[in-house]
Design an enzyme around this catalytic site. Structure first.
Site, PDB file in Angstrom:
ATOM      1  N   CYS A  91       0.837  -1.202   0.000  1.00 39.34           N
ATOM      2  CA  CYS A  91       0.000   0.000   0.000  1.00 39.34           C
ATOM      3  C   CYS A  91       0.871   1.252   0.000  1.00 39.34           C
ATOM      4  O   CYS A  91       1.357   1.689   1.044  1.00 39.34           O
ATOM      5  CB  CYS A  91      -0.928  -0.010   1.220  1.00 39.34           C
ATOM      6  SG  CYS A  91      -1.955   1.467   1.328  1.00 39.34           S
ATOM      7  N   CYS A 144      -0.428   4.148   2.077  1.00 42.08           N
ATOM      8  CA  CYS A 144      -0.198   4.022   3.528  1.00 42.08           C
ATOM      9  C   CYS A 144       1.269   4.281   3.874  1.00 42.08           C
ATOM     10  O   CYS A 144       1.573   4.922   4.866  1.00 42.08           O
ATOM     11  CB  CYS A 144      -0.545   2.626   4.035  1.00 42.08           C
ATOM     12  SG  CYS A 144      -1.965   1.859   3.282  1.00 42.08           S
ATOM     13  N   ASP A 145       2.185   3.739   3.079  1.00 45.08           N
ATOM     14  CA  ASP A 145       3.589   3.675   3.509  1.00 45.08           C
ATOM     15  C   ASP A 145       4.544   4.540   2.698  1.00 45.08           C
ATOM     16  O   ASP A 145       5.720   4.664   3.068  1.00 45.08           O
ATOM     17  CB  ASP A 145       4.073   2.217   3.439  1.00 45.08           C
ATOM     18  CG  ASP A 145       3.256   1.319   4.359  1.00 45.08           C
ATOM     19  OD1 ASP A 145       2.789   1.827   5.394  1.00 45.08           O
ATOM     20  OD2 ASP A 145       3.080   0.133   4.047  1.00 45.08           O
TER      21      ASP A 145
END
Ligand code: NDP
Length: 309
Positions: free
Chosen positions: A134, A137-138
């Site tokens: 992701c 997200c990261d």
């Protein structure tokens, strides 16, 4: 057999939000959580893009809070899997792995989708230490770093393009010499100077030290040559598998296995069955959009029950 007004299958942000709304509507929902209550967010660390938390919040804490909030209003939770459903007539018949069986006047499906991984030996233990599925997200953690993305579809192009906001260089490793991604997504990636393609290639090994990923081994599938490439991160962009096996073909799915919902509504092809979250969304796939769709599914279920009482 116990009959419930609403059964919610799955327990990520979509399922818990659906539980919050249906419980506050006095429908006393039963949430069948699966074996990993809280879903994908329970395997992440910092969540900085869920509104309402100016300092961010840890994924597991966010999910625990959502569950607690739904529990405050008469939601019942059950930690087991749904093994099969009979949707041929209402009330629907729901069978669980622990032997429990229920009848449900309405059903909300929020079983999510699981990111696909390559199947390499250490990839799962390196999640959060350089392996991710992701970018949204990261990606933030890879400022001025070098990263590799695997895959040639829209997900991979989207991840690669997003990662260029942070990373100094993004390599896309694809097993063919042609992308599967849609033309506009391809063109966007080709035009981005930070993105470089490694064609006809497969990642065969992830090399890590105690701090995390340091390199990958990549095999050229045409020549068989294996090279080691330094990298700080490896992003899986090879697709997601929606968790729909238990539906056994009774609900209409798209070509990639996502539940088809009716336009702007969470209704499926079976009246009384609603879907929300990643199981019906290959486009946004965010906690906040899943939570929003959980709210919509709950409101539709409530109105459906009123209309069909
Ligand atoms: P896709 O199935 O479209 O693409 C998966 C890619 O990963 C393919 O290029 C495939 O290679 C490659 N791949 C699959 N398995 C492996 C493996 N084991 N090893 C190496 N490579 C592998 O999945 P996506 O998630 O990209 O897209 C799914 C759907 O979601 C599509 O309809 C897409 O349009 C949509 N989507 C839309 C977005 C948007 O519009 N913003 C964003 C993301 C997805 P190969 O090509 O050789 O098969």
């Amino acid at each position: 057999m116990e009959k419930r007004k609403v059964i919610i299958v799955g327990s990520g942000p979509a399922g818990y939000t659906a539980a919050l709304y249906t419980s506050r509507a006095n429908l006393a929902p039963l949430v069948i959580e699966g074996h990993e209550p809280g879903g994908q967010l329970t395997t992440t660390t910092d969540v900085d893009n869920f509104p309402g938390f100016p300092e961010g919040i840890m994924g597991p804490e966010l999910m625990a809070n959502m569950k607690k909030q739904a529990a405050r209003f008469d939601t019942e939770f059950l930690t087991t899997h749904v093994t099969s459903v009979d949707l041929s007539k209402r009330p629907f018949h729901v069978k669980c792995e622990n032997g429990n069986e229920y009848l449900a006047e309405s059903l909300i499906i929020s079983t999510g989708a699981s990111a696909k991984y390559l199947g390499l030996e250490n990839e799962k233990e390196l999640i959060g230490k350089g392996v991710s599925a992701c970018a949204t997200c990261d990606g933030f953690f890879y400022r001025d770093r070098v990263v590799h993305v695997v895959g040639g579809g829209d997900t991979a192009m989207e991840e690669a393009t997003f990662l260029t906001k942070f990373a100094s260089k993004v390599y896309v490793v694809h097993r063919r010499d042609e992308l599967r991604a849609s033309k506009p997504m391809q063109e966007r990636a080709f035009a981005n100077e930070k993105i470089e393609f490694v064609w006809d290639s497969a990642v065969t090994e992830i090399i890590a030290d105690p701090t995390g990923v340091t390199a990958i081994k990549v095999e050229n599938l045409k020549t068989g040559e294996i090279t080691e490439r330094k990298t700080d991160g490896l992003f899986m962009g090879i697709g997601h598998k929606p968790n729909t096996d238990f539906l056994d073909g009774q609900i209409k799915l798209d070509d990639h296995g996502f539940i088809i919902t009716e336009g702007r509504y969470p209704d499926t092809n079976i009246p009384g069955v609603f879907a929300c979250g990643d199981v019906q969304d290959s486009y946004y796939r965010q906690a906040i959009s899943a939570a929003g769709s959980g709210c919509q599914a709950a409101i539709r279920a409530e109105r459906f029950l009123e209309e069909n009482e």
